[in-house]
Design a protein around this motif. Structure first.
Motif, PDB file in Angstrom:
ATOM      1  N   ARG A  52     -12.239   8.329   2.182  1.00 41.73           N
ATOM      2  CA  ARG A  52     -11.520   8.999   3.385  1.00 41.73           C
ATOM      3  C   ARG A  52     -12.772   9.482   4.137  1.00 41.73           C
ATOM      4  N   ARG A  67     -14.640  10.125  -2.936  1.00 46.47           N
ATOM      5  CA  ARG A  67     -13.308   9.859  -2.311  1.00 46.47           C
ATOM      6  C   ARG A  67     -12.877  10.485  -0.962  1.00 46.47           C
ATOM      7  N   GLY A 115      -1.659   6.924   0.431  1.00 44.05           N
ATOM      8  CA  GLY A 115      -2.925   7.468  -0.176  1.00 44.05           C
ATOM      9  C   GLY A 115      -3.737   6.700  -1.101  1.00 44.05           C
ATOM     10  N   GLU A 116      -3.177   5.374  -1.210  1.00 46.50           N
ATOM     11  CA  GLU A 116      -3.705   4.327  -2.072  1.00 46.50           C
ATOM     12  C   GLU A 116      -4.222   3.268  -1.318  1.00 46.50           C
ATOM     13  N   GLY A 117      -5.009   2.425  -2.132  1.00 44.06           N
ATOM     14  CA  GLY A 117      -5.512   0.933  -1.728  1.00 44.06           C
ATOM     15  C   GLY A 117      -4.452   0.101  -1.920  1.00 44.06           C
ATOM     16  N   GLN A 162       0.857  -1.252   0.201  1.00 41.51           N
ATOM     17  CA  GLN A 162      -0.044   0.029  -0.160  1.00 41.51           C
ATOM     18  C   GLN A 162       1.040   1.084  -0.094  1.00 41.51           C
ATOM     19  N   PHE A 186      -8.001  -3.741  -4.952  1.00 38.84           N
ATOM     20  CA  PHE A 186      -8.592  -2.797  -4.135  1.00 38.84           C
ATOM     21  C   PHE A 186      -8.895  -1.549  -4.911  1.00 38.84           C
ATOM     22  N   GLY A 187     -10.038  -0.737  -4.622  1.00 36.27           N
ATOM     23  CA  GLY A 187     -10.127   0.580  -4.965  1.00 36.27           C
ATOM     24  C   GLY A 187      -9.419   1.364  -4.254  1.00 36.27           C
ATOM     25  N   PRO A 188      -9.711   2.739  -4.561  1.00 41.82           N
ATOM     26  CA  PRO A 188      -8.785   3.932  -4.125  1.00 41.82           C
ATOM     27  C   PRO A 188      -9.021   4.303  -2.501  1.00 41.82           C
ATOM     28  N   GLY A 189     -10.159   3.940  -2.259  1.00 44.83           N
ATOM     29  CA  GLY A 189     -10.690   4.048  -0.810  1.00 44.83           C
ATOM     30  C   GLY A 189     -11.619   5.319  -0.816  1.00 44.83           C
ATOM     31  N   GLN A 235     -10.024   0.769   7.437  1.00 45.13           N
ATOM     32  CA  GLN A 235      -8.545   0.995   7.766  1.00 45.13           C
ATOM     33  C   GLN A 235      -8.275   2.205   8.926  1.00 45.13           C
ATOM     34  N   GLN A 288     -14.801   3.744  -6.416  1.00 41.95           N
ATOM     35  CA  GLN A 288     -15.434   4.106  -5.074  1.00 41.95           C
ATOM     36  C   GLN A 288     -15.764   5.563  -5.111  1.00 41.95           C
ATOM     37  N   PHE A 302     -12.299   0.896   2.093  1.00 50.14           N
ATOM     38  CA  PHE A 302     -11.831   0.443   1.016  1.00 50.14           C
ATOM     39  C   PHE A 302     -12.757  -0.767   0.596  1.00 50.14           C
TER      40      PHE A 302
END
Lengths: 112, 112
Positions: free
Chosen positions: B108, B9, A41-43, A38, B103-106, B37, B6, B91
């Protein structure tokens, strides 16, 4: 139950140093083993994997060998770069459609 | 392929408000996972679906959290009412056999 244990971080290394991140697992069957990375800032993204005992996964200079006798899957790289700074997760999965069990992650910082 | 998508963001909301996170898995993938996370708790699996059916929701923290997958290309994770301790990166990940999760970028999430 299944579980994954990783060495605690953070790990700080100088550029071109040798890297080892230890990973051991507990599983009832014959799992597939993974390392995910990871970047900030990323997955998570798959770094490498091994599906049976004695297999070696490799990618981007990283390697890990599936050791059934020691239930381990240690990550190694001969010469780290600043761009390798990230969090590394060891993981296992026992079936193709089952969930993946992740370790707690090990943060690596590589300094010039 | 566009990868796992996703939205939003980033989300900032006030305590007590409803929050809905969205995920579009990779086309053809039939398993979808929601993770949370945080620095304190690391990466936690909340729930996962196989062929749009929830398989394991044991990681969902409490009744304030709910997840749906109405079709193969869309899933939502809802928090109602939200609390400050829900602040985290969420995520979404998907896979189609082969065990490798994408995985996606998540998202926040900050709950004030």
């Amino acid at each position: 139950g299944n579980s994954v244990t990783q060495m605690e971080g953070p790990v700080t290394l100088s550029e071109e140093a040798f890297l080892t991140i230890n990973c051991t697992y507990t599983a009832t069957g014959y799992p597939s083993l993974f390392w995910y990375v990871q970047y900030p800032g990323e997955g998570l993204q798959l770094l490498l994997k091994a599906t049976k005992a004695d297999d070696k996964g490799s990618n981007k200079g990283f390697e890990a060998t599936y050791r059934k006798e020691t239930t381990s899957f240690h990550l190694e790289k001969g010469s780290v770069q600043v761009s390798d700074s990230a969090v590394y997760f060891c993981a296992l999965s026992e079936t193709s459609y089952d969930k993946v069990i992740f370790g707690p992650g090990t943060s690596l910082s590589v300094i010039p | 392929d566009a990868g796992v998508i996703q939205s939003p963001r980033h989300e900032v909301t006030e305590m007590g408000q409803e929050v809905t996170l969205r995920c579009k898995p990779i086309s053809g993938h039939n398993s979808l996972f929601w993770y949370r996370q945080t620095m304190m708790r690391g990466l936690e699996l909340l729930i996962y679906f196989n062929n749009n059916v929830p398989i394991d929701d044991s990681g969902m923290p409490e009744d304030r959290f709910s997840a749906k997958m109405p079709n193969a290309s869309f899933s939502t994770l809802k928090i109602q009412p939200s609390e400050p301790r829900d602040s985290a990166v969420y995520f979404c990940a998907s896979h189609q056999g082969g065990e490798t999760q994408y995985f996606g970028p998540g998202t926040r999430l900050l709950v004030l």
